[in-house]
Design a protein around this motif. Structure first.
Motif, short mmCIF file in Angstrom:
data_model
loop_
_atom_site.label_atom_id
_atom_site.label_comp_id
_atom_site.label_asym_id
_atom_site.label_seq_id
_atom_site.Cartn_x
_atom_site.Cartn_y
_atom_site.Cartn_z
N THR A 68 2.63 15.27 3.81
CA THR A 68 3.83 15.49 3.96
C THR A 68 4.80 14.37 4.30
O THR A 68 6.14 14.56 4.24
N GLU A 69 4.46 13.30 4.68
CA GLU A 69 4.95 12.06 4.84
C GLU A 69 4.37 10.88 3.83
O GLU A 69 3.29 10.64 3.99
N ASN A 70 5.17 10.31 3.27
CA ASN A 70 4.77 9.27 2.06
C ASN A 70 5.36 7.97 2.46
O ASN A 70 6.73 7.93 2.77
N TYR A 71 4.60 6.85 2.20
CA TYR A 71 5.14 5.60 2.77
C TYR A 71 4.56 4.57 1.81
O TYR A 71 3.49 4.70 1.27
N ARG A 72 5.40 3.58 1.48
CA ARG A 72 4.91 2.37 0.96
C ARG A 72 5.02 1.26 1.80
O ARG A 72 6.09 1.15 2.67
N VAL A 73 4.11 0.65 2.23
CA VAL A 73 3.95 -0.22 3.31
C VAL A 73 3.68 -1.94 2.76
O VAL A 73 2.76 -2.06 2.04
N TYR A 74 4.50 -2.74 3.13
CA TYR A 74 4.32 -4.05 2.82
C TYR A 74 3.72 -4.90 3.98
O TYR A 74 4.28 -4.74 5.05
N VAL A 75 2.60 -5.54 3.75
CA VAL A 75 2.15 -6.32 4.95
C VAL A 75 1.80 -7.75 4.46
O VAL A 75 1.58 -8.27 3.35
N SER A 76 1.96 -8.80 5.65
CA SER A 76 1.63 -10.10 5.23
C SER A 76 0.56 -10.74 6.01
O SER A 76 0.62 -10.25 7.46
N TRP A 77 0.16 -11.79 5.79
CA TRP A 77 -0.95 -12.41 6.63
C TRP A 77 -0.23 -13.35 7.42
O TRP A 77 0.45 -14.20 6.88
N VAL A 78 -0.54 -13.45 8.83
CA VAL A 78 -0.03 -14.55 9.43
C VAL A 78 -0.77 -15.46 9.97
O VAL A 78 -2.13 -15.23 10.68
N GLU A 115 8.76 1.56 3.35
CA GLU A 115 9.62 2.53 2.78
C GLU A 115 9.17 3.91 2.72
O GLU A 115 8.01 4.16 2.68
N VAL A 116 10.15 4.70 3.24
CA VAL A 116 9.83 6.31 3.29
C VAL A 116 9.87 6.71 1.88
O VAL A 116 11.10 6.79 1.23
N LEU A 117 9.00 7.45 1.45
CA LEU A 117 9.06 7.79 -0.03
C LEU A 117 9.35 9.52 -0.09
O LEU A 117 8.76 9.94 0.72
N TYR A 118 10.08 9.99 -1.14
CA TYR A 118 10.50 11.25 -1.28
C TYR A 118 9.08 12.04 -1.82
O TYR A 118 8.82 13.27 -1.44
N GLU A 119 8.47 11.41 -2.28
CA GLU A 119 6.99 11.95 -2.92
C GLU A 119 5.95 10.70 -3.12
O GLU A 119 6.36 9.53 -3.18
N ASN A 120 4.63 11.07 -3.40
CA ASN A 120 3.45 10.23 -3.31
C ASN A 120 3.68 9.92 -4.80
O ASN A 120 2.98 10.59 -5.76
N ASP A 121 4.28 8.71 -5.30
CA ASP A 121 4.06 8.31 -6.67
C ASP A 121 2.78 7.78 -7.17
O ASP A 121 2.55 7.42 -8.28
N GLN A 122 1.83 7.65 -6.35
CA GLN A 122 0.67 7.15 -6.40
C GLN A 122 -0.33 8.17 -6.39
O GLN A 122 -1.81 7.83 -6.72
N LYS A 123 -0.27 9.67 -6.51
CA LYS A 123 -1.33 10.58 -6.23
C LYS A 123 -2.00 10.83 -7.41
O LYS A 123 -3.15 11.17 -7.46
N ASN A 124 -1.55 10.75 -8.34
CA ASN A 124 -2.09 10.82 -9.57
C ASN A 124 -2.81 9.53 -10.19
O ASN A 124 -3.19 9.57 -11.65
N ARG A 125 -3.03 8.61 -9.66
CA ARG A 125 -3.62 7.27 -9.89
C ARG A 125 -5.17 7.40 -10.22
O ARG A 125 -5.87 7.84 -9.53
N ALA A 150 0.81 -1.06 -0.08
CA ALA A 150 0.03 0.02 -0.11
C ALA A 150 1.01 1.36 0.05
O ALA A 150 1.82 1.10 0.66
N THR A 151 0.34 2.22 -0.56
CA THR A 151 0.96 3.66 -0.65
C THR A 151 0.02 4.36 0.02
O THR A 151 -1.16 4.56 -0.20
N VAL A 152 0.65 5.22 1.45
CA VAL A 152 -0.26 5.93 2.06
C VAL A 152 0.59 7.26 2.35
O VAL A 152 1.92 7.27 2.33
N THR A 153 -0.20 8.24 2.91
CA THR A 153 0.28 9.28 3.18
C THR A 153 -0.44 9.74 4.58
O THR A 153 -1.47 9.44 4.97
N ASN A 154 0.19 10.88 5.28
CA ASN A 154 -0.47 11.55 6.48
C ASN A 154 -1.59 12.33 5.86
O ASN A 154 -1.43 12.77 4.31
N LYS A 155 -2.65 12.94 6.53
CA LYS A 155 -3.68 13.70 6.05
C LYS A 155 -2.83 14.99 5.21
O LYS A 155 -3.54 15.61 4.46
N ALA A 156 -1.81 15.46 6.02
CA ALA A 156 -1.41 16.74 5.37
C ALA A 156 -0.63 16.52 4.35
O ALA A 156 0.14 17.37 3.34
#
Length: 99
Positions: free
Chosen positions: A68-78, A89-99, A60-66
């Protein structure tokens, strides 16, 4: 960044595939694990993109509401436990914003 995050406990009795339908128990538990990986509260997170990686992993690619913080998060089911963040991963920019 990787660390040993704890599992978000599940209420699901039989998990067979990741569900990307908002409002479902699977969606809620998965997005809670995503938020846990970033350290953001669910209420302070915007999910821009999510994709399954087989039946038990998601990215998933997520940001905070502002946005200003951009992340790519990998999750697994246990199995029998729930979702767990496994990599962030901390991203420099939201590469999914224009999706």
């Amino acid at each position: 960044m990787t660390k040993n995050w704890s599992v978000v406990p599940t209420q699901q009795e039989n998990h067979t595939i990741i569900t990307f339908e908002k409002g479902t128990l699977d969606w809620e538990e998965m997005t809670t694990a995503v938020a846990k990986g970033t350290g953001l509260a669910n209420s302070d997170m915007i999910l821009w993109w999510a994709e399954g990686q087989g039946t038990d992993r998601a990215i998933a690619t997520v940001t905070n509401k502002a946005q200003t913080e951009n992340y790519r998060v990998y999750v697994s089911w246990v199995d029998g436990a729930g979702y767990k963040p496994v990599k962030v991963e901390v991203l420099y920019e939201n590469d999914q914003k224009n999706r």
